[in-house]
Design a protein around this motif. Sequence first.
Motif, short mmCIF file in Angstrom:
data_model
loop_
_atom_site.label_atom_id
_atom_site.label_comp_id
_atom_site.label_asym_id
_atom_site.label_seq_id
_atom_site.Cartn_x
_atom_site.Cartn_y
_atom_site.Cartn_z
N HIS A 82 -43.65 -30.65 8.62
CA HIS A 82 -43.63 -31.05 10.02
C HIS A 82 -42.21 -31.40 10.45
CE1 HIS A 82 -44.02 -34.86 7.80
NE2 HIS A 82 -43.51 -35.49 8.87
N SER A 83 -42.03 -31.60 11.75
CA SER A 83 -40.74 -32.04 12.28
C SER A 83 -41.00 -32.99 13.43
CB SER A 83 -39.89 -30.85 12.74
OG SER A 83 -40.50 -30.22 13.86
N HIS A 84 -39.96 -33.72 13.80
CA HIS A 84 -40.03 -34.69 14.89
C HIS A 84 -38.91 -34.40 15.87
CE1 HIS A 84 -42.95 -37.09 12.64
NE2 HIS A 84 -42.22 -36.79 11.58
N PRO A 85 -39.20 -34.33 17.17
CA PRO A 85 -38.18 -33.93 18.14
C PRO A 85 -37.01 -34.91 18.27
CG PRO A 85 -40.12 -34.72 19.29
CD PRO A 85 -40.47 -34.63 17.83
N VAL A 86 -37.22 -36.17 17.88
CA VAL A 86 -36.15 -37.16 17.98
C VAL A 86 -35.87 -37.79 16.60
CG1 VAL A 86 -35.31 -39.15 19.34
CG2 VAL A 86 -36.95 -37.59 20.34
N GLY A 87 -36.40 -37.20 15.53
CA GLY A 87 -36.21 -37.72 14.19
C GLY A 87 -37.30 -38.72 13.80
N GLN A 88 -37.24 -39.18 12.55
CA GLN A 88 -38.24 -40.11 12.04
C GLN A 88 -37.59 -41.08 11.05
OE1 GLN A 88 -41.27 -38.65 9.23
NE2 GLN A 88 -42.79 -39.78 10.40
N THR A 89 -38.00 -42.35 11.13
CA THR A 89 -37.62 -43.37 10.16
C THR A 89 -38.85 -43.75 9.37
OG1 THR A 89 -35.86 -44.25 11.58
CG2 THR A 89 -36.73 -45.72 9.88
N LEU A 90 -38.72 -43.79 8.05
CA LEU A 90 -39.78 -44.25 7.16
C LEU A 90 -39.28 -45.49 6.43
CD1 LEU A 90 -40.85 -40.85 5.54
CD2 LEU A 90 -41.87 -42.01 7.52
N THR A 145 -44.36 -35.35 23.04
CA THR A 145 -44.62 -34.94 21.66
C THR A 145 -43.79 -35.78 20.70
OG1 THR A 145 -45.03 -32.67 22.35
CG2 THR A 145 -44.49 -32.99 20.04
N ASN A 146 -44.42 -36.24 19.61
CA ASN A 146 -43.67 -36.97 18.59
C ASN A 146 -43.63 -36.23 17.25
OD1 ASN A 146 -46.25 -37.38 17.64
ND2 ASN A 146 -46.11 -39.60 17.56
N VAL A 147 -44.45 -35.19 17.10
CA VAL A 147 -44.48 -34.42 15.84
C VAL A 147 -44.95 -33.00 16.13
CG1 VAL A 147 -46.84 -35.16 15.26
CG2 VAL A 147 -45.29 -34.42 13.43
N THR A 148 -44.41 -32.06 15.36
CA THR A 148 -44.89 -30.68 15.34
C THR A 148 -45.34 -30.39 13.92
OG1 THR A 148 -43.35 -30.03 17.09
CG2 THR A 148 -44.27 -28.26 15.72
N TRP A 149 -46.64 -30.17 13.76
CA TRP A 149 -47.21 -29.90 12.44
C TRP A 149 -47.09 -28.43 12.11
CZ3 TRP A 149 -47.97 -33.67 9.19
CH2 TRP A 149 -48.22 -34.94 9.68
N MET A 150 -46.91 -28.14 10.83
CA MET A 150 -46.75 -26.77 10.34
C MET A 150 -47.71 -26.55 9.17
SD MET A 150 -42.63 -26.80 10.57
CE MET A 150 -41.86 -27.60 11.98
N GLU A 151 -47.39 -25.59 8.31
CA GLU A 151 -48.26 -25.25 7.19
C GLU A 151 -48.28 -26.35 6.13
OE1 GLU A 151 -44.16 -23.74 6.00
OE2 GLU A 151 -45.29 -23.87 7.86
N HIS A 152 -49.32 -26.32 5.30
CA HIS A 152 -49.43 -27.27 4.18
C HIS A 152 -48.36 -27.00 3.14
CE1 HIS A 152 -53.12 -29.63 4.82
NE2 HIS A 152 -53.45 -28.62 5.62
N VAL A 153 -47.94 -28.05 2.47
CA VAL A 153 -47.06 -27.94 1.30
C VAL A 153 -47.94 -27.46 0.15
CG1 VAL A 153 -45.62 -29.23 -0.32
CG2 VAL A 153 -45.55 -29.79 2.13
#
Length: 165
Positions: A82-90, A145-153
């Motif tokens: 996945h990706s985040h349009p403004v980034g992500q902090t964990l 939008t906060n996330v764009t989901w893609m294929e499974h790992v």
Amino acid sequence: MSFILPILAIMAAPQSSTDRTPKLKGNGPMEITRKEELETVQGPAEYFTGKATITGQFKRDEPSRLTGAIVHFEPGARTAWHSHPVGQTLIVTEGVGWTQVAGGPKIEFHAGDVLWCPADKKHWHGATPHEGMTHIALQEMLDGTNVTWMEHVTDAEYLADIPHD
């Protein structure tokens, strides 16, 4: 010690108004959601492999763009790419996990670590095969939008190049 006296003098100074209620910017009072009120849901199989739970998912009202949740991964569980349009902090609160940006090495992280994934970087994160992991995920919305989901790992991607600290 010299800086403490001016602070004490300011704290002891009389208020100019009889109303001592703190003035907060915004439209309302501080909001607190108690731990026992937080909803926990299963991470959808569409976006997670293995058992992951999401607790306290939130989205703030505009002008804030902040969204977040507490995510717990059982051993072997992970997100899809996945990706985040403004980034992500964990902010990792428990356990040990792995993360990887597409095309980069897999990296191990531990409780107490803070991870930053820049905007629009395809990545995944999750627990190691033998230890669970919990993190607080914080990301911002952009154009709704906060996330764009893609294929499974895949298992092959997940288990390839296991990092050793």
